[in-house]
Scaffold this motif. Sequence first.
Motif, PDB file in Angstrom:
ATOM      1  N   UNK A 135     -35.106 -26.978  22.629  1.00  0.00           N
ATOM      2  CA  UNK A 135     -34.238 -27.103  23.786  1.00  0.00           C
ATOM      3  C   UNK A 135     -34.179 -25.767  24.501  1.00  0.00           C
ATOM      4  N   UNK A 136     -33.687 -25.830  25.746  1.00  0.00           N
ATOM      5  CA  UNK A 136     -33.525 -24.630  26.565  1.00  0.00           C
ATOM      6  C   UNK A 136     -32.053 -24.555  26.961  1.00  0.00           C
ATOM      7  N   UNK A 140     -24.845 -16.348  30.163  1.00  0.00           N
ATOM      8  CA  UNK A 140     -24.383 -15.403  31.186  1.00  0.00           C
ATOM      9  C   UNK A 140     -24.292 -14.015  30.556  1.00  0.00           C
ATOM     10  N   UNK A 141     -24.923 -13.045  31.187  1.00  0.00           N
ATOM     11  CA  UNK A 141     -24.853 -11.662  30.711  1.00  0.00           C
ATOM     12  C   UNK A 141     -24.330 -10.788  31.841  1.00  0.00           C
ATOM     13  N   UNK A 142     -24.063  -9.557  31.549  1.00  0.00           N
ATOM     14  CA  UNK A 142     -23.596  -8.626  32.573  1.00  0.00           C
ATOM     15  C   UNK A 142     -24.654  -8.321  33.620  1.00  0.00           C
ATOM     16  N   UNK A 143     -25.909  -8.638  33.334  1.00  0.00           N
ATOM     17  CA  UNK A 143     -27.003  -8.350  34.262  1.00  0.00           C
ATOM     18  C   UNK A 143     -27.594  -9.620  34.853  1.00  0.00           C
ATOM     19  N   UNK A 144     -26.954 -10.764  34.682  1.00  0.00           N
ATOM     20  CA  UNK A 144     -27.456 -12.021  35.240  1.00  0.00           C
ATOM     21  C   UNK A 144     -27.656 -13.064  34.152  1.00  0.00           C
ATOM     22  N   UNK A 145     -28.372 -14.122  34.505  1.00  0.00           N
ATOM     23  CA  UNK A 145     -28.603 -15.228  33.568  1.00  0.00           C
ATOM     24  C   UNK A 145     -29.790 -14.923  32.671  1.00  0.00           C
ATOM     25  N   UNK A 146     -29.669 -15.321  31.428  1.00  0.00           N
ATOM     26  CA  UNK A 146     -30.740 -15.167  30.458  1.00  0.00           C
ATOM     27  C   UNK A 146     -31.015 -16.546  29.874  1.00  0.00           C
ATOM     28  N   UNK A 147     -32.272 -16.953  29.877  1.00  0.00           N
ATOM     29  CA  UNK A 147     -32.668 -18.275  29.387  1.00  0.00           C
ATOM     30  C   UNK A 147     -33.195 -18.155  27.966  1.00  0.00           C
ATOM     31  N   UNK A 148     -32.840 -19.129  27.132  1.00  0.00           N
ATOM     32  CA  UNK A 148     -33.237 -19.133  25.737  1.00  0.00           C
ATOM     33  C   UNK A 148     -33.885 -20.469  25.414  1.00  0.00           C
ATOM     34  N   UNK A 149     -35.105 -20.413  24.881  1.00  0.00           N
ATOM     35  CA  UNK A 149     -35.774 -21.612  24.371  1.00  0.00           C
ATOM     36  C   UNK A 149     -35.856 -21.449  22.857  1.00  0.00           C
ATOM     37  N   UNK A 160     -37.088 -21.798  13.956  1.00  0.00           N
ATOM     38  CA  UNK A 160     -38.352 -21.211  13.512  1.00  0.00           C
ATOM     39  C   UNK A 160     -39.106 -20.532  14.647  1.00  0.00           C
ATOM     40  N   UNK A 161     -38.636 -20.687  15.858  1.00  0.00           N
ATOM     41  CA  UNK A 161     -39.248 -20.007  16.994  1.00  0.00           C
ATOM     42  C   UNK A 161     -38.271 -19.967  18.154  1.00  0.00           C
ATOM     43  N   UNK A 162     -38.256 -18.839  18.870  1.00  0.00           N
ATOM     44  CA  UNK A 162     -37.378 -18.730  20.031  1.00  0.00           C
ATOM     45  C   UNK A 162     -37.967 -17.725  21.000  1.00  0.00           C
ATOM     46  N   UNK A 163     -37.496 -17.770  22.238  1.00  0.00           N
ATOM     47  CA  UNK A 163     -37.936 -16.822  23.257  1.00  0.00           C
ATOM     48  C   UNK A 163     -36.838 -16.683  24.298  1.00  0.00           C
TER      49      UNK A 163
END
Length: 196
Positions: A135-136, A140-149, A160-163
């Motif tokens: 899933x993705x 929200x961070x202090x420097x903008x949006x961060x996406x996590x897969x 077992x895997x992320x980015x």
Amino acid sequence: MIEGEKAATRHTIGRMAELLGVSRSGYYAWAARRDAAPGPRQARRADLLGKIKVAHDASDAVNGAPRITADLREAGEVVSVKTVARLMRENDIRGISPRPWRPVTTLADANPHAIPDLVGRRFDQEALNVVWTSDITYLATGQGWLYLAAVRDGCSRRVIGYAFADTLHTDLVETALRRAVTFRDGDTSGVVDQSG
């Protein structure tokens, strides 16, 4: 009502009070209060309301009670947010409250195609490397949006895997899948990836 009818009709105040079921003395007491100079509390409310209207107009009718209170305090007023909010509510003065923006992670397909459900909603097949889920999401961070897969094994429920990435592109998911394959020593024969 008596005040409005007093000039228009030839009825006496006593007769109108009798018809309305109120006392004559009550009418005269009300008239005296109306004509009297406002007390310190009413004068303070009227002064504060004028300053609230000026601050609201200066913000192009955008600011609500918290920001207007901050503006008034900056100008030297001693006032609470609750008082400002009550005066604004009583006088139908409203600020604009925009809804917080959230990034879009899923786009609906106008022509969806049927993908067979090989898992049947049973993610734990009691063996490793049979079903992976992915899933993705966004953070929200202090420097903008961060996406996590993230990729997770259905049996062990272990990630077992992320980015991470600051943009949402297909290479984000590919990187997470590659890390999952590397984590499981490249053995992915028979694995079904059920993406969310």
